[in-house]
Design a protein around this motif. Structure first.
Motif, PDB file in Angstrom:
ATOM      1  N   VAL A  72       0.709  -1.110   0.126  1.00  0.00           N
ATOM      2  CA  VAL A  72       0.016  -0.003  -0.095  1.00  0.00           C
ATOM      3  C   VAL A  72       0.919   1.084   0.038  1.00  0.00           C
ATOM      4  N   PHE A  73       2.054   1.177   0.766  1.00  0.00           N
ATOM      5  CA  PHE A  73       2.838   2.468   1.107  1.00  0.00           C
ATOM      6  C   PHE A  73       3.807   2.730  -0.398  1.00  0.00           C
ATOM      7  N   HIS A  74       3.406   1.635  -1.177  1.00  0.00           N
ATOM      8  CA  HIS A  74       4.304   1.950  -2.553  1.00  0.00           C
ATOM      9  C   HIS A  74       3.163   2.833  -3.539  1.00  0.00           C
ATOM     10  N   LEU A  75       2.106   2.788  -3.148  1.00  0.00           N
ATOM     11  CA  LEU A  75       0.742   3.459  -4.216  1.00  0.00           C
ATOM     12  C   LEU A  75       0.911   4.832  -3.944  1.00  0.00           C
ATOM     13  N   GLY A  95       2.504   8.108   5.868  1.00  0.00           N
ATOM     14  CA  GLY A  95       2.965   9.464   5.655  1.00  0.00           C
ATOM     15  C   GLY A  95       3.497   9.472   4.235  1.00  0.00           C
ATOM     16  N   LYS A  96       3.721   8.431   3.841  1.00  0.00           N
ATOM     17  CA  LYS A  96       4.366   8.389   2.407  1.00  0.00           C
ATOM     18  C   LYS A  96       3.340   8.398   1.210  1.00  0.00           C
ATOM     19  N   LEU A  97       2.123   8.435   1.678  1.00  0.00           N
ATOM     20  CA  LEU A  97       1.143   8.561   0.528  1.00  0.00           C
ATOM     21  C   LEU A  97       0.715  10.098   0.442  1.00  0.00           C
ATOM     22  N   LYS A 120       1.536  14.316   8.078  1.00  0.00           N
ATOM     23  CA  LYS A 120       2.378  14.377   6.800  1.00  0.00           C
ATOM     24  C   LYS A 120       1.532  14.395   5.644  1.00  0.00           C
ATOM     25  N   LEU A 121       0.170  14.268   6.026  1.00  0.00           N
ATOM     26  CA  LEU A 121      -0.728  13.963   4.689  1.00  0.00           C
ATOM     27  C   LEU A 121      -1.277  15.386   4.367  1.00  0.00           C
TER      28      LEU A 121
END
Length: 301
Positions: A72-75, A95-97, A120-121
């Protein structure tokens, strides 16, 4: 890699299947069916991940997740994520999304420390954290939030982060089914507030400062403890819903069902006549093609 929680269950069930088959116990057929269910779940999960790469929308609701899968965090282009009705305790690397606009985390086991990455979003507009184990917010909220739902948690006071003046876009706030006894004066900071749900708390009065939320149209206070000892209101016996709320906002929908007061008492409130006139105009508009609102008398008898 597959979701660790699902993989773990598959491995355990597979081992059980082998053991039951080796000893020729009838129970191995039942376990085999459980294994088949989990394999099907993984297949559905992988298909959803592939679809999300194209649509930027992903729903993993009711997937028995104990943590968010790394895939999911790669999307990183994902805009809508529904991870409700799982067993999550933390949001991991969410927070990567950074493109995420809608996040539904309802009905999990999230604690306050587990939601820190939300800050972070930066593009997030809708956040649902209802039915979790939150007692406070350990982090700031994204400034573009328009809808915030934190119902059915363990808040005894409204987190101060919600009253950040930067949250000028916040329109809908759901604080129902917590343990709130009061609303701080800082509610006046929410200048864009349109709907406020405070159902099923222990609130006894509303602050005068709510009247500064000029855009407020919907206020729900069902099943609280708002009561009137005497309609002869004074400094020692203030009106529990101030006149400013009726006179200075756009309020047209007020629900007081389940509070220990009567419609007769409510009609004695200063400013209530202005509220009724505004509702009457809204009803007239509705009859000629406008949006119909709930026109019952605030849920009281």
């Amino acid at each position: 890699s597959l979701c660790p929680s699902i993989c773990k269950k598959i491995c355990v069930l597979f081992a059980w299947c082998l053991a039951q088959h080796h000893y020729q116990r009838p129970r191995h057929l039942t376990i085999h069916l459980h294994l088949r269910c989990y394999i099907d779940l993984v297949s559905i999960y992988l298909q959803k991940i592939e679809n999300a790469k194209k649509t930027n929308i992903l729903s993993l609701t009711e997937h028995k997740l104990e943590e968010i899968p790394d895939e999911v965090f790669h999307l990183t282009s994902l805009r809508t994520l529904d991870i409700s009705k799982n067993k999550l305790q933390r949001l991991g690397k969410i927070g990567k999304l950074t493109e995420l606009k809608t996040l539904n985390c309802n009905d999990n086991s999230l604690h306050s420390g587990g939601i820190v990455p939300i800050s972070k979003l930066a593009k997030l507009q809708s956040l649902s954290l209802g039915k979790n184990q939150l007692e406070d917010f350990p982090t700031s909220l994204p400034p573009k939030i328009k809808t915030l739902k934190i119902h059915h948690n363990s808040f005894s006071s409204i987190p101060k982060q919600i009253f950040d003046p930067k949250l000028r876009l916040l329109e809908k706030l759901d604080l129902s089914s917590n343990n709130l006894a009061s609303i701080p004066a800082e509610i006046s900071n929410l200048v864009g507030l349109n709907e406020l749900n405070l159902d099923n708390n222990v609130i006894v009065s509303i602050p005068n400062e709510l009247g500064q939320a000029k855009k407020l149209k919907v206020l729900s206070l069902r099943n609280n403890y708002i009561q009137v000892k005497s309609t002869n209101f004074t400094d020692m016996n203030p009106q529990p819903i101030p006149a400013s709320v009726f006179e200075e906002t756009l309020l047209i929908d007020l629900n007081l069902h389940g509070n220990p007061m009567t419609n007769t008492q409510l009609n004695e409130f200063e400013g209530f006549d202005i509220f009724l006139e505004r509702r009457k105009k809204k009803k007239t508009t509705a009859l000629t093609g406008g949006a119909l609102v709930n026109m019952s008398v605030c849920g009281l008898e």
